[in-house]
Enzyme design. Structure first.
Site, PDB file in Angstrom:
ATOM      1  CD  GLU A  52      13.020   7.194  52.124  1.00 49.19           C
ATOM      2  OE1 GLU A  52      13.670   6.009  51.978  1.00 49.19           O
ATOM      3  OE2 GLU A  52      12.884   7.381  53.627  1.00 49.19           O
TER       4      GLU A  52
ATOM      5  CE  LYS B  74      17.920  17.568  60.267  1.00 51.07           C
ATOM      6  NZ  LYS B  74      17.944  17.059  61.802  1.00 51.07           N
TER       7      LYS B  74
ATOM      8  CE  LYS C 189      13.149  15.900  58.832  1.00 44.41           C
ATOM      9  NZ  LYS C 189      12.326  15.763  59.769  1.00 44.41           N
TER      10      LYS C 189
ATOM     11  NE  ARG D 282      14.204   6.792  62.369  1.00 45.93           N
ATOM     12  CZ  ARG D 282      15.320   7.093  62.166  1.00 45.93           C
ATOM     13  NH1 ARG D 282      16.102   8.469  62.420  1.00 45.93           N
ATOM     14  NH2 ARG D 282      16.338   6.305  61.625  1.00 45.93           N
TER      15      ARG D 282
ATOM     16  CD  GLU E  66       8.909  10.218  61.883  1.00 48.00           C
ATOM     17  OE1 GLU E  66      10.081   9.638  62.022  1.00 48.00           O
ATOM     18  OE2 GLU E  66       8.725  11.435  62.139  1.00 48.00           O
TER      19      GLU E  66
ATOM     20  CG  PHE F 226      12.049   5.401  56.541  1.00 53.18           C
ATOM     21  CD1 PHE F 226      13.273   5.201  57.295  1.00 53.18           C
ATOM     22  CD2 PHE F 226      11.195   6.196  57.223  1.00 53.18           C
ATOM     23  CE1 PHE F 226      13.657   5.697  58.797  1.00 53.18           C
ATOM     24  CE2 PHE F 226      11.355   6.911  58.407  1.00 53.18           C
ATOM     25  CZ  PHE F 226      12.501   6.531  59.274  1.00 53.18           C
TER      26      PHE F 226
ATOM     27  NE  ARG G 247      16.251  11.301  67.252  1.00 56.56           N
ATOM     28  CZ  ARG G 247      16.206  12.260  66.563  1.00 56.56           C
ATOM     29  NH1 ARG G 247      15.476  12.562  65.616  1.00 56.56           N
ATOM     30  NH2 ARG G 247      17.364  13.343  66.650  1.00 56.56           N
TER      31      ARG G 247
ATOM     32  NE  ARG H 208      22.768  15.017  64.138  1.00 58.22           N
ATOM     33  CZ  ARG H 208      21.373  14.889  64.246  1.00 58.22           C
ATOM     34  NH1 ARG H 208      20.495  14.825  63.236  1.00 58.22           N
ATOM     35  NH2 ARG H 208      20.636  14.943  65.375  1.00 58.22           N
TER      36      ARG H 208
HETATM   37  P1  AMP Z   1      15.042  16.010  62.591  1.00 55.88           P
HETATM   38  O1  AMP Z   1      14.160  15.440  63.433  1.00 55.88           O
HETATM   39  O2  AMP Z   1      14.682  17.366  62.087  1.00 55.88           O
HETATM   40  O3  AMP Z   1      16.515  15.790  62.819  1.00 55.88           O
HETATM   41  O4  AMP Z   1      14.781  14.866  61.465  1.00 55.88           O
HETATM   42  C1  AMP Z   1      15.208  13.467  61.306  1.00 55.88           C
HETATM   43  C2  AMP Z   1      13.825  12.792  61.704  1.00 55.88           C
HETATM   44  O5  AMP Z   1      13.003  13.094  60.524  1.00 55.88           O
HETATM   45  C3  AMP Z   1      14.335  11.358  61.920  1.00 55.88           C
HETATM   46  O6  AMP Z   1      14.671  11.159  63.062  1.00 55.88           O
HETATM   47  C4  AMP Z   1      12.905  10.807  61.672  1.00 55.88           C
HETATM   48  O7  AMP Z   1      12.177  10.745  62.824  1.00 55.88           O
HETATM   49  C5  AMP Z   1      12.087  11.810  60.657  1.00 55.88           C
HETATM   50  N1  AMP Z   1      11.969  11.242  59.509  1.00 55.88           N
HETATM   51  C6  AMP Z   1      10.780  11.454  58.887  1.00 55.88           C
HETATM   52  N2  AMP Z   1      10.501  10.979  57.427  1.00 55.88           N
HETATM   53  C7  AMP Z   1      11.842  10.381  57.417  1.00 55.88           C
HETATM   54  C8  AMP Z   1      12.447   9.379  56.512  1.00 55.88           C
HETATM   55  N3  AMP Z   1      11.612   9.274  55.295  1.00 55.88           N
HETATM   56  N4  AMP Z   1      13.590   8.875  56.542  1.00 55.88           N
HETATM   57  C9  AMP Z   1      14.263   9.011  57.793  1.00 55.88           C
HETATM   58  N5  AMP Z   1      13.675   9.770  58.831  1.00 55.88           N
HETATM   59  C10 AMP Z   1      12.665  10.487  58.655  1.00 55.88           C
END
Ligand code: AMP
Length: 626
Positions: free
Chosen positions: A264, A492, A266, A271, A314, A379, A286, A486
């Site tokens: 998917e 990611k 990002k 969130r 999101e 999602f 979150r 995690r």
């Molecule tokens: P990070 O904040 O860099 O740790 O990345 C994780 C965050 O990406 C998640 O907590 C979501 O808020 C966001 N996110 C964006 N798109 C998605 C997706 N398709 N699936 C899951 N998380 C996503």
């Protein structure tokens, strides 16, 4: 103690043997600790096993009512996690009450606070011993409820005074600690869960699951006592933990952990977990805070879901497509398997800096609705129609989510009267026309792609970035949903927006293990004429301890002005900083701020003259907002 003497006499009469009396009595006395005594015992050991054993022993010595309340208190909370009740008693009020009851002056309180670092211990030290008094946990719990219900600081002060006056100093110490939400005895809720399993049977996994669903460690304890842990039911409007993703370095790595990957985009927003039940809809962030108020246009669409549900997604600032009717066709057909073109026709996310204008607002103006419309990109589904889905594989959850969103679409199509009038008005203000059929719904099932080779993944990554998204999320189709964890089931993939070479202009002492070193750096770029440095951000992380030690020495020797905690320094050190996003901001004199800046490396190979300029920063900002 009288009770102890009575107990000894009672036991002696029963046992008849001194040896067994001592053994039995000892273990009983240990377990007859009060909650504050138990807390002291927990604090006195660093061994986790010992801590859980002490808690388990204490819980077993209590009635279920006392044990349930104690479990909540031992988790450092006055009320169960799911409840919205708060005490609304600040540190200043507590400080005044302790001052008043102790009869000590401000200087004595300050000295005690310096020594202990928390107000609970100050109360424990300074409040006078009053013999024959005391409050048990149930009384404390009742007092907390009254304090929470009381309106205004005056009413609350009287109630806080009352409970602390009745308490022994040791009890007061822990009452204040619980009120400030800071027990500091090295006990986390996870250890209380372990203690419950130990005290009442049931596996740790069963206890954890019940607590996750209920958000109430006290209620969990009651179920454990009755041997009914498996009967715990999902409590709606209490957010579950969010599943988290691990970063990957390359496309190859992205496909190395599992067999079948769902991919998917990002999205760069916030969130949000949506809870939908009986027409009521609430969103949680979150940090588990409720954020529904900031997005009043979203609940109405979800309220039409045919079943109760908990969704994960999101919230993003969304650029809706110019031709809603066409996009609608796409939306109706686009579910878990998406094509590039379909995804593009849904509209696209706008940068986080745009969404930021909508965050933390209690009231959203009509102008905001029009200028920054949002969408909820869903999602995952964690619960629906009475079934908890977190143990089902993503493949199955995705199908259930598709069906749910499709059902919701039907609801939107056929509505337009009664309770939905508000939606139509809202949509009207959004400027999508007043007919529901011609609007694009603001709840969008996040398109899912498939990739089997690193090359395909790279292509999807490029396409996601071209759509203005941060990168990709790669998810194991066979994985269950692990709240709060995690792992390697969600990955990611993102690349930093860009890096800037900047000059350090001011430094500060760090926190925690960095307390004695200068580890927080404010940095700048050159202004247009290159005659002045303008600050653009501040970064805390990225350098090794050795580098920080060297830098500290250098900065101490090259300080321009010592402002105590902060020092302005000679602008000579060049750093390369990476960041995720750039925003316009009043905070720094450059007019920009960086989101998540981190130091990539020191650039001793560059002189300050060679650092980047505001022009380069502006270019990055504009590219990002295209
Ligand atoms: P990070 O904040 O860099 O740790 O990345 C994780 C965050 O990406 C998640 O907590 C979501 O808020 C966001 N996110 C964006 N798109 C998605 C997706 N398709 N699936 C899951 N998380 C996503």
């Amino acid at each position: 103690m009288d009770v102890k003497r009575q107990m000894r006499q009672h036991l002696r009469a029963k046992q008849g043997s001194t040896v067994s009396f001592i053994l039995v009595a000892d273990s009983i006395f240990k377990s007859m600790r009060t909650l504050p005594e138990t807390c002291e015992a927990i604090a006195s050991t660093t061994k986790k096993l010992q801590k859980t054993a002490i808690v388990a022993e204490y819980l077993k010595s209590c009635t279920p009512d006392e044990a349930a309340v104690s479990a909540v208190f031992l988790s450092g909370r006055p009320f169960p996690a799911w409840e919205e009740a708060t005490l609304q008693v600040g540190g200043a009020l507590l400080w005044r009450v302790v001052e008043e009851l102790s009869g000590k002056n401000e200087a004595a309180l300050t000295a005690a606070y310096r020594k202990h670092g928390d107000l609970g211990s100050v109360a424990g030290e300074l409040l006078p011993e009053r013999s024959g008094q005391g409050v048990n946990v149930l009384e404390v719990s009742r007092a907390f409820r009254q304090i929470s219900a009381a309106r205004g600081p005056a009413e609350k002060t009287v109630l806080v005074c009352d409970v602390l006056q009745r308490a022994t100093p040791l009890e007061a110490k822990y009452i204040v600690k619980i009120m400030t939400g800071d027990l500091r005895i090295g006990l986390k809720e996870s250890l209380v869960e372990e203690a419950i399993a130990k005290a009442y049977g049931g596996t740790l996994a069963e206890v954890q699951r019940a607590n996750m669903l209920l958000g109430d460690i006290g209620e969990t304890l009651r179920l454990a006592v009755e041997g009914k842990l498996s009967e715990a039911k999902m409590r709606m409007f209490h957010p579950l933990g969010f599943m988290l993703a691990s970063p990957i370095e390359s496309a190859e790595e992205g496909l190395s952990y599992f067999v079948e990957a769902a991919v998917e985009d990002k999205y760069d927003g916030v969130r949000a977990q949506a809870h939908v039940s009986d027409g009521e809809v609430r969103f949680f962030s979150r940090t588990r805070d409720e954020i529904t108020e900031s997005f009043p246009e979203l609940p109405d669409t979800l309220a039409g879901l045919p079943q109760d549900a908990v969704l994960d997604g999101e919230i993003v600032a969304w650029e809706y497509p110019p031709n809603p009717a066409r996009a609608r066709e796409v939306v109706d057909k686009t579910f878990s398997e998406a094509g590039e073109e379909k995804a593009a026709r849904l509209g696209r996310a706008r940068p986080f800096s745009v969404l930021q204008q909508r965050l933390g607002r209690k009231k959203v103006s009509g102008k905001m609705f029009r200028e920054v419309p949002v969408a909820y990109l869903v999602f995952d589904v964690l619960y629906t129609g009475g079934d908890l889905l977190i143990d089902r594989p993503l493949r199955e959850r995705a199908r259930i989510l598709d069906a749910l969103v499709l059902a919701e679409r039907k609801v939107i199509h056929h509505r337009g009267t009664g309770s939905h009038r508000k939606t139509k008005e809202l949509q009207g203000t959004l400027g999508f026309g007043s007919e529901a059929e011609t609007t694009v719904p603001n709840i969008i099932r996040a398109p899912v792609f498939r990739a089997v080779s690193p090359e395909e993944l790279e292509e999807l990554f490029a396409a996601a970035q071209a759509r203005g998204n941060e990168g990709l999320m790669i998810k194991d189709l066979a994985s269950t949903y692990s709240p709060g964890k995690r792992g390697k089931s969600w990955l990611k993939m993102k690349r930093e927006l860009a890096t800037l070479d900047v000059v350090v202009t001011a430094v500060e002492y760090g926190h925690g293990k960095r307390i004695g070193v200068l580890s927080d750096y404010t940095f700048a770029v050159w202004d247009t004429n290159k005659d002045r440095l303008v600050n653009i951000g501040k970064a805390y992380s990225g350098l090794t301890d050795v580098e920080i030690a060297e830098m500290t020495k250098w900065f101490l020797e090259h300080t321009l002005e010592d402002q105590g905690f902060r020092r302005t320094v000679e602008p000579k050190i060049v750093l390369e900083v990476a960041f995720n996003n750039m925003m316009q901001s009043e905070r720094h004199d450059s007019g920009y701020a960086l989101r998540f800046p981190r130091i990539v490396r020191l650039r001793p190979d560059k002189t300050a003259d060679e650092a980047d300029t505001i022009e380069q920063a502006r270019e990055i900002y504009e590219k990002q907002n295209k």
